[in-house]
Design an enzyme around this catalytic site. Sequence first.
Site, mmCIF file in Angstrom:
data_model
loop_
_atom_site.group_PDB
_atom_site.id
_atom_site.type_symbol
_atom_site.label_atom_id
_atom_site.label_comp_id
_atom_site.label_asym_id
_atom_site.label_seq_id
_atom_site.Cartn_x
_atom_site.Cartn_y
_atom_site.Cartn_z
ATOM 1 N N GLY A 106 0.796 -1.231 0.000
ATOM 2 C CA GLY A 106 0.000 0.000 0.000
ATOM 3 C C GLY A 106 0.830 1.282 0.000
ATOM 4 C CE1 TYR A 166 -7.454 4.626 9.986
ATOM 5 C CE2 TYR A 166 -9.165 5.975 8.970
ATOM 6 C CZ TYR A 166 -7.880 5.471 8.968
ATOM 7 O OH TYR A 166 -7.015 5.811 7.954
HETATM 8 P P1 NAD Z 1 -2.468 -1.146 4.203
HETATM 9 O O1 NAD Z 1 -3.382 -1.994 5.018
HETATM 10 O O2 NAD Z 1 -2.223 -1.499 2.796
HETATM 11 O O3 NAD Z 1 -1.065 -1.030 4.921
HETATM 12 C C1 NAD Z 1 -0.952 -0.845 6.283
HETATM 13 C C2 NAD Z 1 0.378 -1.381 6.741
HETATM 14 O O4 NAD Z 1 0.489 -1.197 8.144
HETATM 15 C C3 NAD Z 1 0.527 -2.850 6.465
HETATM 16 O O5 NAD Z 1 1.839 -3.108 6.022
HETATM 17 C C4 NAD Z 1 0.281 -3.472 7.837
HETATM 18 O O6 NAD Z 1 0.915 -4.717 8.006
HETATM 19 C C5 NAD Z 1 0.874 -2.412 8.738
HETATM 20 N N1 NAD Z 1 0.391 -2.497 10.101
HETATM 21 C C6 NAD Z 1 -0.872 -2.269 10.544
HETATM 22 N N2 NAD Z 1 -0.922 -2.486 11.869
HETATM 23 C C7 NAD Z 1 0.318 -2.861 12.267
HETATM 24 C C8 NAD Z 1 0.886 -3.247 13.495
HETATM 25 N N3 NAD Z 1 0.177 -3.306 14.625
HETATM 26 N N4 NAD Z 1 2.196 -3.577 13.530
HETATM 27 C C9 NAD Z 1 2.927 -3.536 12.413
HETATM 28 N N5 NAD Z 1 2.449 -3.189 11.224
HETATM 29 C C10 NAD Z 1 1.156 -2.865 11.144
HETATM 30 O O7 NAD Z 1 -3.052 0.329 4.350
HETATM 31 P P2 NAD Z 1 -2.894 1.607 3.416
HETATM 32 O O8 NAD Z 1 -4.165 1.791 2.695
HETATM 33 O O9 NAD Z 1 -1.631 1.555 2.661
HETATM 34 O O10 NAD Z 1 -2.802 2.746 4.543
HETATM 35 C C11 NAD Z 1 -1.565 3.156 5.083
HETATM 36 C C12 NAD Z 1 -1.780 4.283 6.060
HETATM 37 O O11 NAD Z 1 -2.494 5.342 5.427
HETATM 38 C C13 NAD Z 1 -2.613 3.895 7.272
HETATM 39 O O12 NAD Z 1 -2.161 4.579 8.412
HETATM 40 C C14 NAD Z 1 -4.000 4.381 6.898
HETATM 41 O O13 NAD Z 1 -4.792 4.639 8.020
HETATM 42 C C15 NAD Z 1 -3.664 5.647 6.147
HETATM 43 N N6 NAD Z 1 -4.701 6.074 5.204
HETATM 44 C C16 NAD Z 1 -5.071 5.275 4.174
HETATM 45 C C17 NAD Z 1 -6.049 5.717 3.297
HETATM 46 C C18 NAD Z 1 -6.502 4.886 2.138
HETATM 47 O O14 NAD Z 1 -7.535 5.236 1.543
HETATM 48 N N7 NAD Z 1 -5.817 3.824 1.757
HETATM 49 C C19 NAD Z 1 -6.651 6.973 3.485
HETATM 50 C C20 NAD Z 1 -6.242 7.756 4.545
HETATM 51 C C21 NAD Z 1 -5.256 7.299 5.407
#
Ligand code: NAD
Length: 280
Positions: free
Chosen positions: A27, A169
């Site tokens: 991601g 969240y």
């Molecule tokens: P994703 O699920 O693809 O990636 C999240 C990563 O965090 C993964 O590698 C996961 O293994 C890791 N992770 C989560 N909890 C963990 C823990 N306890 N210990 C170790 N690793 C952990 O998510 P994404 O869509 O790439 O989002 C990444 C960040 O961006 C997050 O903080 C999310 O809240 C934020 N975000 C995402 C979006 C979206 O639309 N995708 C929008 C706003 C914010």
Amino acid sequence: MISSYKERILNLGLKAKRVLVTGSTRGIGKAIAAGFVGEGAKVAVHGRRQEAAEVSAREVVQEVGGKAEQVIAVSGDLSAKGGVGRVFRGCLEGLGGIDVLVNNAGTFEVSGWKQADGDRWLQAYGVNVVSMVRLIRRVVEPMREQGSGRIIQIASISAAVAPPVFPDYAAAKAATVNLTVSLMQELAGTGITVNTISPGPVETATWKDFALQIAELQGWEKDLETVKKKLLSGLMSNASGRLGRPQDVADACLFLASSRSSYINGVNLPVTGGLAARAV
Ligand code: NAD
């Protein structure tokens, strides 16, 4: 139109900077890690499991045509104290320190006020806020001693618009924005900047699952392309007319990590295509 990674290189003076990007096995985090490697930085790719982190570290290098010695793989569950310590020690051993911390790891899924009980709120706060704070507490003193550093939190536009689909969240992400401003003031005059990036919807695998969960709640047909169109013309409509890409967030992150952003401190930068924009 940018077609290859080489054309994307921003030359931001990040060469040899030592960077930890949490949650970078996929991601947004993976795109951020790739961006830093492309700029010549040394990057710790982090995942919950060591094997997954190693695979992603190799993929990141391949993607941007970097060198194997630019990456290390570190692992640990950041919701546990021991996991944070392990990740930090891995960075000290593999990189010799951390110049840039990107607190990206986080989890989101549809919950809603009915499903989100107290335990779930605690869990959301633990993973999305306390894990970041634990890492910050580790990196701050060494950064203070070296007189420079960058700390970047990945929050979410939901911190500001607070939709009812994941109150636990969204509130946790609001805390992330808040702690950034507090920390920025604590670190005044140290050469360390602290900023937040708040993405809008970014098309990652986790976001796609989330979108399908919304479709189910709304009683829509669970076809991803149809769901995306509906979201873009409703809840997630924005002036740019598209969903975010992981690289959009990565580019903002590279700039905030660079020396060119030394006068940008304590901001919450929306990367949303204009969603929920406000003049004041
Ligand atoms: P994703 O699920 O693809 O990636 C999240 C990563 O965090 C993964 O590698 C996961 O293994 C890791 N992770 C989560 N909890 C963990 C823990 N306890 N210990 C170790 N690793 C952990 O998510 P994404 O869509 O790439 O989002 C990444 C960040 O961006 C997050 O903080 C999310 O809240 C934020 N975000 C995402 C979006 C979206 O639309 N995708 C929008 C706003 C914010």
